[in-house]
Scaffold this active site. Structure first.
Site, short mmCIF file in Angstrom:
data_model
loop_
_atom_site.label_atom_id
_atom_site.label_comp_id
_atom_site.label_asym_id
_atom_site.label_seq_id
_atom_site.Cartn_x
_atom_site.Cartn_y
_atom_site.Cartn_z
N LYS A 22 18.19 26.36 -0.75
CA LYS A 22 18.72 24.99 -0.71
C LYS A 22 18.96 24.45 -2.12
O LYS A 22 20.01 23.86 -2.39
CB LYS A 22 17.71 24.08 0.02
CG LYS A 22 18.04 22.60 -0.10
CD LYS A 22 16.95 21.73 0.45
CE LYS A 22 15.81 21.44 -0.50
NZ LYS A 22 15.91 20.28 -1.37
N ASN A 23 17.99 24.67 -3.02
CA ASN A 23 18.09 24.02 -4.34
C ASN A 23 19.13 24.65 -5.25
O ASN A 23 19.36 24.14 -6.35
CB ASN A 23 16.72 24.00 -5.02
CG ASN A 23 15.83 22.91 -4.44
OD1 ASN A 23 16.30 22.08 -3.66
ND2 ASN A 23 14.56 22.92 -4.80
N CYS A 117 12.99 13.10 -2.49
CA CYS A 117 11.73 13.08 -1.76
C CYS A 117 10.83 11.97 -2.29
O CYS A 117 10.94 11.56 -3.44
CB CYS A 117 11.06 14.43 -1.86
SG CYS A 117 11.53 15.50 -0.51
N ARG A 122 11.51 9.54 -10.02
CA ARG A 122 12.22 10.76 -10.39
C ARG A 122 13.21 10.37 -11.48
O ARG A 122 14.38 10.16 -11.22
CB ARG A 122 12.95 11.36 -9.17
CG ARG A 122 12.09 11.67 -7.97
CD ARG A 122 11.36 12.99 -8.04
NE ARG A 122 12.19 14.17 -8.04
CZ ARG A 122 12.50 14.88 -6.97
NH1 ARG A 122 12.09 14.49 -5.78
NH2 ARG A 122 13.21 15.99 -7.06
N ASP A 305 6.86 22.99 -5.60
CA ASP A 305 7.36 22.88 -4.22
C ASP A 305 6.54 23.70 -3.22
O ASP A 305 6.82 23.69 -2.03
CB ASP A 305 8.84 23.31 -4.14
CG ASP A 305 9.76 22.22 -4.67
OD1 ASP A 305 9.28 21.12 -4.98
OD2 ASP A 305 10.98 22.47 -4.76
N ARG A 396 15.53 18.79 6.19
CA ARG A 396 16.31 18.73 4.95
C ARG A 396 16.31 20.07 4.25
O ARG A 396 17.23 20.37 3.49
CB ARG A 396 15.67 17.72 3.98
CG ARG A 396 15.84 16.29 4.39
CD ARG A 396 15.15 15.39 3.41
NE ARG A 396 16.01 15.24 2.24
CZ ARG A 396 16.05 14.15 1.49
NH1 ARG A 396 15.28 13.13 1.77
NH2 ARG A 396 16.85 14.07 0.48
#
Ligand code: UD1
Length: 418
Positions: A22-23, A117, A122, A305, A396
């Site tokens: 995903k990232n 998130c 952030r 993560d 997500r």
């Protein structure tokens, strides 16, 4: 609202395929803005953040077509530089990549502050520092960030004050089309950074990473490309923690073991058998694992993560252990939810200390993506039937979580509530 129902206490057995990362899929999708041509991206995970990124580009005039289940065609030839979909942008951290690509293509960009998130502030000052050094002017105003090139942007030397995945990728995106060589020192070296660099190079860019320095030699244009996204290391490692909680024998296919190896050694030291062969890794655990102490740090070290899922798994070990969080100091919201299942976790500053405990079923709430995954780990190992609400956070980033866990023999259902 959908929720997960999990009947815990079953050993996991079988084989599943790990999805694309995903990232890196997200920045690669946004990077297509730099290419006025058709790009075909394979191994794209079907997760809600990806759908959201594609919706944002579609709303700006991109042509987006799913050619196969995990292959998407994106053509941004006719893109306009004005962003719409403010709500989607403000909810997704990766929409920050719009700053780099729109600045490069249109010389200016205005977007809502990128969200993400729920684990604390952030900041994006390292992204903005990079853009400013390239010659842009950056303004934060009323929840929006506005960046524009004062004249033409110019390649330069940039040293990040802090290792940041997002800032590294954003500065690369902003500099691939500039004259001259931009260097980025103290860059992030996560596999997702390399994935984006590989994508850009296949499209004609000239970007080289040597350790923590990136050289980005500008080219005049990029061309269409067919590109395959790397496998998702965090998804793979999340299944390590599920196996650590339940015991059993599972094989993950489609992985890149090199990306997993630092963490895999920790699982091995706890007693898990980890055998890798080409793009597969087989995991076996029949007794309770022993405990461990880990510290999160930028790649190649233990990933932040994986923190919540690892802490949840520690509950099922013989000795417990601790996780010291060095990247996101407020990433501890999962603790109170695991406590509903009887977990014995104490937090002191940035350290979660986990004592072994017998977890039981409870009704819980995901507070962010990885915290949600930690509750799945807890519920799979606990006795009885748990529910996990706020599933929207979990989808997500985990493709077909229920299908994959079910095919390993886990009892999990996605149900609709009122
Ligand atoms: C990405 C990942 C996220 C992962 C994180 C660290 C995506 C969409 N998200 O997030 O899942 O947890 O990398 O591996 O890819 N920081 C600053 N100023 C900045 C930028 C970052 O202080 O301008 C700090 C952050 O608060 C954090 C650390 O640097 O403490 C690392 O953040 P960063 O690597 O930028 O994370 P993201 O790219 O947001």
């Amino acid at each position: 609202m959908e929720y997960l129902q999990i009947e815990g206490g079953n050993r996991l057995r079988g084989e599943i395929r790990v999805s694309g990362m995903k990232n890196s899929a997200l920045p690669v999708i946004f990077a297509t803005v730099l290419i006025k041509d058709e790009c075909i991206i394979e191994n794209v995970p079907r997760v809600s953040d990806v759908f959201c990124a594609l919706d944002i580009l579609t709303s700006m005039g991109a042509r987006v077509e799913w050619c196969e289940k995990h292959t998407v065609l994106i053509d941004t030839s006719w893109l306009c530089g004005e962003v719409k979909e403010y709500e989607k942008i403000s909810k997704m951290r990766a929409s920050s990549y719009l700053m780099g690509v729109l600045l490069a293509r249109f010389d200016s960009v205005k977007i809502p502050m990128p969200g993400g998130c729920n684990f604390g502030g952030r900041p994006i000052e390292q992204h903005l520092k990079g853009f400013c050094l390239l010659g842009a002017e950056c303004l934060e105003n009323n929840g929006f960030v506005e960046i524009c090139a004062k004249k033409h942007l110019k390649s330069t030397k940039i040293t990040l004050d802090k290792i940041s995945v997002g800032a590294t990728i954003n500065i690369v995106l902003a500099s691939v089309l500039l004259d001259g060589v931009t260097t980025i020192d103290n860059c992030a070296i996560e596999p997702h950074v390399d994935d984006v660099i590989c994508f850009l190079n296949r499209a004609g860019a000239k970007v080289i990473r040597k350790g923590r320095r990136i050289y980005c030699e500008g080219v005049s244009s990029l061309h269409g490309v067919k590109y395959r996204i790397f496998p998702d290391m965090i998804e793979a490692l999340t299944y390590f923690t599920m196996l650590g909680a339940t015991g059993g024998d599972i094989t993950l296919t489609g992985v890149n073991y090199e990306h997993l190896s630092y963490s895999a050694i920790i699982f091995q030291s706890m007693g898990m058998c980890v055998d890798s062969y080409y793009d597969e890794v087989r995991l076996r655990a029949f007794d309770r694992l022993s405990g461990a102490r880990v510290v999160t740090a930028p790649y190649p070290f233990f990933p932040t993560d994986l923190h919540p899922q690892f802490a949840a798994m520690l509950c099922f070990t013989k000795d417990g252990g601790e996780v010291r969080e060095e990247i996101f100091p407020s990433r501890f919201a999962y603790i109170s939810e695991l406590e509903r299942m009887g977990a014995n976790i104490t937090k002191s500053n940035n350290v979660a200390r986990v004592l072994p405990s017998e977890l039981y079923a409870a009704s819980t709430y995901a507070t962010d993506l990885r915290a949600g995954a930690a509750l799945v780990v807890g519920a799979l190992g606990a006795s009885g039937q748990s529910t996990i609400n706020n599933v929207n956070y979990i989808v997500r980033g985990y493709e077909d979580l229920t299908g994959k866990i079910s095919s390993l023999g886990g009892k999990i259902k996605l149900l609709k509530g009122e």
